[in-house]
Design a protein around this motif. Structure first.
Motif, short mmCIF file in Angstrom:
data_model
loop_
_atom_site.label_atom_id
_atom_site.label_comp_id
_atom_site.label_asym_id
_atom_site.label_seq_id
_atom_site.Cartn_x
_atom_site.Cartn_y
_atom_site.Cartn_z
N ARG A 65 0.86 -1.17 -0.05
CA ARG A 65 0.00 0.11 0.06
C ARG A 65 0.98 1.30 0.01
NH1 ARG A 65 -3.38 1.25 5.08
NH2 ARG A 65 -1.65 2.49 5.76
N LEU A 66 0.65 2.17 -0.81
CA LEU A 66 1.43 3.39 -1.14
C LEU A 66 0.48 4.85 -0.94
CD1 LEU A 66 4.22 4.89 -2.21
CD2 LEU A 66 2.95 4.47 -4.59
N MET A 67 1.35 5.63 -0.39
CA MET A 67 0.58 7.09 -0.53
C MET A 67 0.93 7.67 -1.89
SD MET A 67 -1.15 9.59 0.46
CE MET A 67 -1.66 9.12 1.79
N HIS A 68 -0.17 7.99 -2.53
CA HIS A 68 -0.02 8.15 -3.97
C HIS A 68 0.77 9.41 -4.14
CE1 HIS A 68 -0.76 7.60 -8.08
NE2 HIS A 68 -2.03 7.37 -8.18
N THR A 69 0.75 10.26 -3.37
CA THR A 69 1.53 11.47 -3.52
C THR A 69 2.86 11.35 -3.67
OG1 THR A 69 1.66 11.99 -1.21
CG2 THR A 69 -0.13 12.94 -2.20
N MET A 70 3.44 10.42 -3.33
CA MET A 70 4.94 9.93 -3.34
C MET A 70 5.38 9.36 -4.88
SD MET A 70 6.52 10.70 -0.56
CE MET A 70 8.10 9.87 -0.77
N ALA A 71 4.57 8.95 -5.37
CA ALA A 71 4.82 7.97 -6.74
C ALA A 71 3.43 7.52 -7.49
CB ALA A 71 5.74 6.74 -6.29
N ASP A 72 3.74 7.35 -8.82
CA ASP A 72 2.78 6.97 -9.57
C ASP A 72 2.81 5.34 -9.84
OD1 ASP A 72 4.56 6.80 -11.40
OD2 ASP A 72 3.90 8.43 -12.76
N ALA A 73 2.25 4.63 -10.59
CA ALA A 73 2.27 3.36 -10.85
C ALA A 73 3.73 3.01 -11.48
CB ALA A 73 1.30 2.75 -11.66
N GLN A 74 4.05 3.73 -12.41
CA GLN A 74 5.49 3.34 -12.87
C GLN A 74 6.62 3.53 -11.79
OE1 GLN A 74 5.77 4.66 -16.89
NE2 GLN A 74 8.14 4.79 -16.75
N GLY A 75 6.67 4.44 -10.93
CA GLY A 75 7.38 5.01 -9.73
C GLY A 75 7.37 3.84 -8.75
N LEU A 76 6.12 3.32 -8.55
CA LEU A 76 6.14 2.21 -7.36
C LEU A 76 6.64 0.81 -8.12
CD1 LEU A 76 5.08 1.00 -4.71
CD2 LEU A 76 2.81 0.77 -5.92
N ALA A 77 6.34 0.81 -9.26
CA ALA A 77 6.97 -0.55 -10.17
C ALA A 77 8.57 -0.34 -10.13
CB ALA A 77 6.45 -0.45 -11.44
N GLN A 78 9.07 0.69 -10.17
CA GLN A 78 10.69 0.88 -10.47
C GLN A 78 10.99 0.73 -9.00
OE1 GLN A 78 12.08 4.71 -12.10
NE2 GLN A 78 13.27 5.02 -10.02
N PHE A 79 10.37 1.03 -7.79
CA PHE A 79 11.16 0.90 -6.43
C PHE A 79 10.78 -0.72 -6.34
CE2 PHE A 79 9.59 0.36 -2.01
CZ PHE A 79 10.98 0.63 -1.53
N LEU A 80 9.70 -1.30 -6.45
CA LEU A 80 9.48 -2.63 -6.24
C LEU A 80 10.49 -3.53 -7.04
CD1 LEU A 80 5.79 -2.93 -5.81
CD2 LEU A 80 7.37 -2.89 -4.08
N ALA A 81 10.76 -3.06 -8.23
CA ALA A 81 11.66 -3.90 -9.28
C ALA A 81 13.23 -3.80 -8.35
CB ALA A 81 11.90 -3.13 -10.62
N ALA A 82 13.59 -2.63 -7.93
CA ALA A 82 14.82 -2.67 -6.92
C ALA A 82 14.58 -3.36 -5.83
CB ALA A 82 14.94 -1.19 -6.66
N VAL A 83 13.53 -3.59 -5.19
CA VAL A 83 13.29 -4.51 -4.10
C VAL A 83 13.77 -5.84 -4.45
CG1 VAL A 83 11.84 -5.39 -2.42
CG2 VAL A 83 11.93 -2.94 -2.75
N ALA A 84 13.11 -6.26 -5.81
CA ALA A 84 13.10 -7.68 -6.14
C ALA A 84 14.56 -7.91 -6.74
CB ALA A 84 12.13 -7.72 -7.37
N GLU A 85 15.12 -7.13 -7.22
CA GLU A 85 16.73 -7.22 -7.53
C GLU A 85 17.61 -7.71 -6.53
OE1 GLU A 85 17.63 -4.65 -11.68
OE2 GLU A 85 17.18 -3.44 -9.88
N LEU A 86 17.30 -6.66 -5.48
CA LEU A 86 18.25 -6.89 -4.44
C LEU A 86 17.79 -8.19 -3.68
CD1 LEU A 86 17.91 -3.16 -2.82
CD2 LEU A 86 19.90 -4.34 -3.94
#
Length: 463
Positions: free
Chosen positions: A163-184
């Motif tokens: 769950r994300l506070m939308h003001t911080m990121a859009d769908a592409q931004g959230l996907a980018q962050f989660l892709a970083a989590v997945a890579e790590l």
């Protein structure tokens, strides 16, 4: 057990929520959000859900521990997510980078992945148990900006909800962050795409000077009452494979049939069918809001760099009288959608930022409005934390904030037959849903072929 998914009941045992802080030192600073980020229409939480199968190669690895560790490491790079929102002058939002961390819940459920059905798609049973609303965590200011829940299943698979506070990121931004989590999580030392804050790129000019009409922010009185009631709502999802999209496209005039994108075709189709189903007065103004990503465009848009994870999209709106939408061909609706989508460029984004400051950060209008967002390229279906790609990855539900029935997402999907396509969740009052299915059937029926013969699976699932 696909047939039992609709009445599925299960128990989730959750451990106490904890805060996961960055795994290393991070700056303590106050970072202003952009004037696109902090508009009223984004001051809510969005939820994502990912279903993963058991993977024999990960035997002995606890998905909760793997994800928790990777989140902590990713937050070193994306440290604003570990902070808290503050409101400063002029209702401006800024994130205080405190390093306090994000919420994390570890859980177990007495259910197997297959119990959710053969073709996972919204709406999901037991969602409130899978993304638990920790008391006091849903406010905009002063609360964690992300919440993770990893729910282990009895089959060895697991469900990840975010769950994300939308003001911080859009769908592409959230996907980018989660892709970083997945890579790590898979062993990388650093994310392959490094984050860029850069919110000043989407700040208003001084003085602000909007250059477009921005009818998406019109102040529209709801003189005839809310068009979608909040009770008696029916949730269904509709699958559009290549055959279904081709059938809908066949109703367009030849030139538009070739030029319209799949998003434009389906959005126009949904807008028209939904309007007929709701049966508003012929003179009522209906609105179709299209989410348009401003990344990778021409002119000033190209200044949005790779790695930018803030909100970088606009809400352009097509407007038409209900009577016109219902009476005219599908081409009319699709052409209007195509025209407003084409308006969005760097100057348009600058104009939105200016309007936000000039008018006190208004909410886009939801009166007689419907919103569509294309998530087919967001990448949620590619997130691999070590257990392979998800069986389903995407929005946990439809709707915008606390307003059900006004939004649908276009989600990449493989149906039970293995056909690739798009699934679109829809929420309507019961009688309107029946009418919606009827109208959709007309557009899925090529002139000389009966739709029930061509697309029995879709019609059966929708009825």
């Amino acid at each position: 057990m696909a047939g039992s998914a609709a009445s599925l009941k299960f128990t989730v045992r959750r451990k106490a929520p904890e805060l996961v802080a960055p795994a290393g030192p991070t700056p303590h600073e106050l970072n202003r959000l952009s004037d696109i980020d902090d508009q009223d229409g984004l001051r809510f939480h969005i939820s994502l859900i990912q279903f993963y199968r058991r993977d024999a190669s990960m035997s002995g690895r606890d998905p909760a521990a793997v994800v928790r560790d990777a989140v902590a490491r990713a937050l070193v790079h994306y440290y604003p997510f570990a902070g808290r929102l503050r409101e400063i002058e002029g209702r401006k939002l800024a994130v205080e980078c405190t390093g306090e961390g994000v919420l994390f819940i570890e859980a177990d459920a007495d259910v197997r992945l297959e119990h959710f059905g053969d073709a996972l798609q919204p709406p999901f049973q037991g969602l409130e148990e899978l993304v638990f609303d920790v008391p006091g965590s849903s406010e905009v200011l002063g609360t964690p900006l992300l919440l993770f829940q990893v729910t282990r299943l009895s089959c060895g698979g697991f469900i990840l909800t975010v769950r994300l506070m939308h003001t911080m990121a859009d769908a592409q931004g959230l996907a980018q962050f989660l892709a970083a989590v997945a890579e790590l999580a898979r062993g990388a030392a650093v994310p392959s795409v490094l984050p860029v804050w850069g919110r000043e790129l989407l700040e208003a000019r001084n003085p602000p000077r909007p250059g477009f009409a921005h009818r998406e922010y019109d102040e529209v009185p709801d003189t005839k009452g809310t068009i979608v009631p909040l009770d008696d709502m029916v949730h269904r999802s509709f699958f559009f494979g290549a055959k279904e999209v081709a059938a809908v496209r066949s109703h367009l005039v030849p030139g538009l049939r070739k030029r319209a994108t799949t998003f434009e075709v389906l959005t126009g189709c949904l807008w028209k069918c939904r309007t007929v189903a709701l049966a508003p007065g012929a003179d009522e103004e209906m609105r179709m809001i299209c989410i348009v990503n401003a990344r990778g465009g021409k002119g000033k848009q190209s200044a949005i760099p790779i790695g930018y994870y803030g909100n970088a999209f606009a809400f352009p709106v097509a407007v038409a009288a209900a009577g016109e939408l219902c009476a005219r061909s599908l081409s009319y609706a699709v052409r209007l959608v195509k025209e407003v989508k084409g308006e969005v460029d760097g100057e348009y984004m600058q104009s939105v930022a200016d309007l936000m400051v000039q008018r006190g950060r208004p909410h886009f209008t939801v009166v007689r409005a419907y919103l569509a967002s294309d998530l087919t390229k967001a990448g949620f279906g590619d997130l691999d934390f070590g257990w392979g790609r998800p069986v389903y990855g995407g929005p946990a539900k439809g709707g915008v904030g606390a307003i059900p029935g006004v939004a649908s997402f276009l989600i990449p999907f493989k149906n039970a037959k293995g056909e690739d396509g798009i699934v679109i969740p829809m929420c309507l009052p019961g009688p309107a849903m029946d009418k919606f299915v009827e109208e959709m059937g007309k557009l899925l029926r090529p002139a000389t072929v009966d739709v029930a013969d061509m697309f029995p699976a879709m019609i059966k699932s929708a009825l």
